[in-house]
Design a protein around this motif. Structure first.
Motif, PDB file in Angstrom:
ATOM      1  N   GLN A   1     -19.569   6.892  37.563  1.00 44.18           N
ATOM      2  CA  GLN A   1     -18.554   7.018  36.518  1.00 44.18           C
ATOM      3  C   GLN A   1     -18.826   6.073  35.366  1.00 44.18           C
ATOM      4  N   SER A   2     -18.548   6.562  34.157  1.00 40.48           N
ATOM      5  CA  SER A   2     -18.678   5.772  32.931  1.00 40.48           C
ATOM      6  C   SER A   2     -17.385   5.940  32.148  1.00 40.48           C
ATOM      7  N   PHE A   3     -16.933   4.857  31.520  1.00 44.16           N
ATOM      8  CA  PHE A   3     -15.654   4.894  30.815  1.00 44.16           C
ATOM      9  C   PHE A   3     -15.796   4.417  29.374  1.00 44.16           C
ATOM     10  N   SER A   4     -15.106   5.106  28.468  1.00 44.04           N
ATOM     11  CA  SER A   4     -15.014   4.619  27.096  1.00 44.04           C
ATOM     12  C   SER A   4     -14.282   3.280  27.080  1.00 44.04           C
ATOM     13  N   ARG A   5     -14.546   2.505  26.057  1.00 43.62           N
ATOM     14  CA  ARG A   5     -13.774   1.279  25.883  1.00 43.62           C
ATOM     15  C   ARG A   5     -12.349   1.647  25.469  1.00 43.62           C
ATOM     16  N   PRO A   6     -11.371   0.851  25.861  1.00 43.38           N
ATOM     17  CA  PRO A   6      -9.986   1.162  25.500  1.00 43.38           C
ATOM     18  C   PRO A   6      -9.811   1.320  23.989  1.00 43.38           C
ATOM     19  N   HIS A   7      -9.134   2.390  23.591  1.00 38.92           N
ATOM     20  CA  HIS A   7      -8.779   2.648  22.185  1.00 38.92           C
ATOM     21  C   HIS A   7     -10.000   2.841  21.282  1.00 38.92           C
ATOM     22  N   VAL A   8     -11.096   3.346  21.854  1.00 37.01           N
ATOM     23  CA  VAL A   8     -12.300   3.623  21.048  1.00 37.01           C
ATOM     24  C   VAL A   8     -12.679   5.095  21.258  1.00 37.01           C
ATOM     25  N   PRO A   9     -12.055   6.021  20.512  1.00 34.45           N
ATOM     26  CA  PRO A   9     -12.314   7.452  20.726  1.00 34.45           C
ATOM     27  C   PRO A   9     -13.757   7.866  20.465  1.00 34.45           C
ATOM     28  N   TYR A  10     -14.474   7.087  19.626  1.00 35.08           N
ATOM     29  CA  TYR A  10     -15.863   7.438  19.323  1.00 35.08           C
ATOM     30  C   TYR A  10     -16.758   7.382  20.565  1.00 35.08           C
ATOM     31  N   ASP A  11     -16.331   6.637  21.582  1.00 36.48           N
ATOM     32  CA  ASP A  11     -17.117   6.556  22.808  1.00 36.48           C
ATOM     33  C   ASP A  11     -17.144   7.885  23.569  1.00 36.48           C
ATOM     34  N   ASN A  12     -16.197   8.759  23.248  1.00 36.97           N
ATOM     35  CA  ASN A  12     -16.169  10.088  23.873  1.00 36.97           C
ATOM     36  C   ASN A  12     -16.027  11.151  22.776  1.00 36.97           C
ATOM     37  N   SER A  13     -16.809  10.979  21.718  1.00 32.81           N
ATOM     38  CA  SER A  13     -16.642  11.810  20.520  1.00 32.81           C
ATOM     39  C   SER A  13     -16.967  13.283  20.731  1.00 32.81           C
ATOM     40  N   VAL A  14     -17.813  13.607  21.706  1.00 36.13           N
ATOM     41  CA  VAL A  14     -18.124  15.018  21.970  1.00 36.13           C
ATOM     42  C   VAL A  14     -16.869  15.749  22.428  1.00 36.13           C
ATOM     43  N   MET A  15     -16.094  15.112  23.299  1.00 39.16           N
ATOM     44  CA  MET A  15     -14.841  15.730  23.747  1.00 39.16           C
ATOM     45  C   MET A  15     -13.811  15.764  22.628  1.00 39.16           C
ATOM     46  N   GLU A  16     -13.724  14.702  21.862  1.00 36.99           N
ATOM     47  CA  GLU A  16     -12.785  14.663  20.732  1.00 36.99           C
ATOM     48  C   GLU A  16     -13.074  15.809  19.765  1.00 36.99           C
ATOM     49  N   SER A  17     -14.346  16.032  19.500  1.00 32.78           N
ATOM     50  CA  SER A  17     -14.765  17.089  18.579  1.00 32.78           C
ATOM     51  C   SER A  17     -14.434  18.469  19.140  1.00 32.78           C
ATOM     52  N   PHE A  18     -14.681  18.662  20.439  1.00 32.69           N
ATOM     53  CA  PHE A  18     -14.383  19.961  21.045  1.00 32.69           C
ATOM     54  C   PHE A  18     -12.900  20.291  20.938  1.00 32.69           C
ATOM     55  N   PHE A  19     -12.043  19.345  21.310  1.00 33.01           N
ATOM     56  CA  PHE A  19     -10.603  19.608  21.267  1.00 33.01           C
ATOM     57  C   PHE A  19     -10.115  19.810  19.839  1.00 33.01           C
ATOM     58  N   SER A  20     -10.680  19.074  18.912  1.00 34.20           N
ATOM     59  CA  SER A  20     -10.323  19.248  17.505  1.00 34.20           C
ATOM     60  C   SER A  20     -10.648  20.668  17.043  1.00 34.20           C
ATOM     61  N   ASN A  21     -11.829  21.160  17.409  1.00 35.37           N
ATOM     62  CA  ASN A  21     -12.226  22.518  17.041  1.00 35.37           C
ATOM     63  C   ASN A  21     -11.338  23.567  17.709  1.00 35.37           C
ATOM     64  N   MET A  22     -11.065  23.385  18.991  1.00 42.46           N
ATOM     65  CA  MET A  22     -10.260  24.369  19.711  1.00 42.46           C
ATOM     66  C   MET A  22      -8.846  24.461  19.142  1.00 42.46           C
TER      67      MET A  22
END
Length: 197
Positions: free
Chosen positions: A125-146
């Motif tokens: 398991q790997s975790f983004s740093r707290p309050h840093v959305p760029y660490d999981n930007s691929v998911m952020e981008s997908f949800f934004s598009n959807m």
């Protein structure tokens, strides 16, 4: 340590912090380009409200081709939702090499039962740093598009229609929507090319 044999609360807290930091480490560290399918999966949950009901959509994407490999919709943002989504991805993909699973710091992903389940499968398991959305930007981008391309554009007449629309969007995303990171190939095509080599 004091003369009375007591441990400093400050030292205790630091040890706990160091232990937690190690347990929830960011192994991915924004290295979103990988060499093969089933090397790194990323995941997140988004919230959508329809007809006074809350829906939670959990999605897992394989980073190699940016392909959605599993998703589930639930009424609760629960560990059960994340676990069942991961189980669906794992059973369909059956990875036979090392796998890294990256998410944000949501309690679902950090729950003891979920972490134990992944550990039992040999998944790191790997975790983004707290309050840093760029660490999981691929998911952020997908949800934004959807949301922009489907959820916020449509007035659904029923829950069944909403669920069907999410399913249709993901099929469109994987099979028809070109992705710039794939040299403008669809996720399905990029992954198929890998396996045809």
């Amino acid at each position: 340590m004091t003369d009375m044999g007591l441990i400093s609360i400050r030292e205790d807290a630091k040890d706990y912090y160091d232990k937690e930091k190690k347990k929830h480490k960011n192994y991915l560290n924004r290295q979103f380009h990988v060499s093969r399918p089933n090397e790194v999966w990323v995941s997140d949950i988004t919230f959508f409200r329809y007809n006074e009901k809350s829906f939670y959509i959990c999605v897992i994407i394989d980073l190699y081709a940016r392909k959605v490999i599993a998703y589930k919709i639930g009424y609760n943002n629960s560990t059960q939702l994340t676990k069942s989504t991961f189980k669906s991805a794992y059973e369909s993909r059956q990875p036979n090499q090392s796998l890294l699973f990256h998410t944000d710091n949501g309690s679902n992903y950090k729950s003891r039962s979920f972490m134990t389940y992944l550990k039992g499968l040999g998944v790191t398991q790997s975790f983004s740093r707290p309050h840093v959305p760029y660490d999981n930007s691929v998911m952020e981008s997908f949800f934004s598009n959807m949301k922009r391309e489907e959820l916020y554009r449509t007035k659904y007449r029923s829950e069944k229609e909403l669920r069907a629309a999410v399913d249709a969007y993901i099929k469109f995303y994987n099979g028809e929507r070109p992705h710039s990171k794939n040299q403008y190939k669809t996720p399905d095509r990029k992954e198929a090319e890998y396996y045809s080599k």
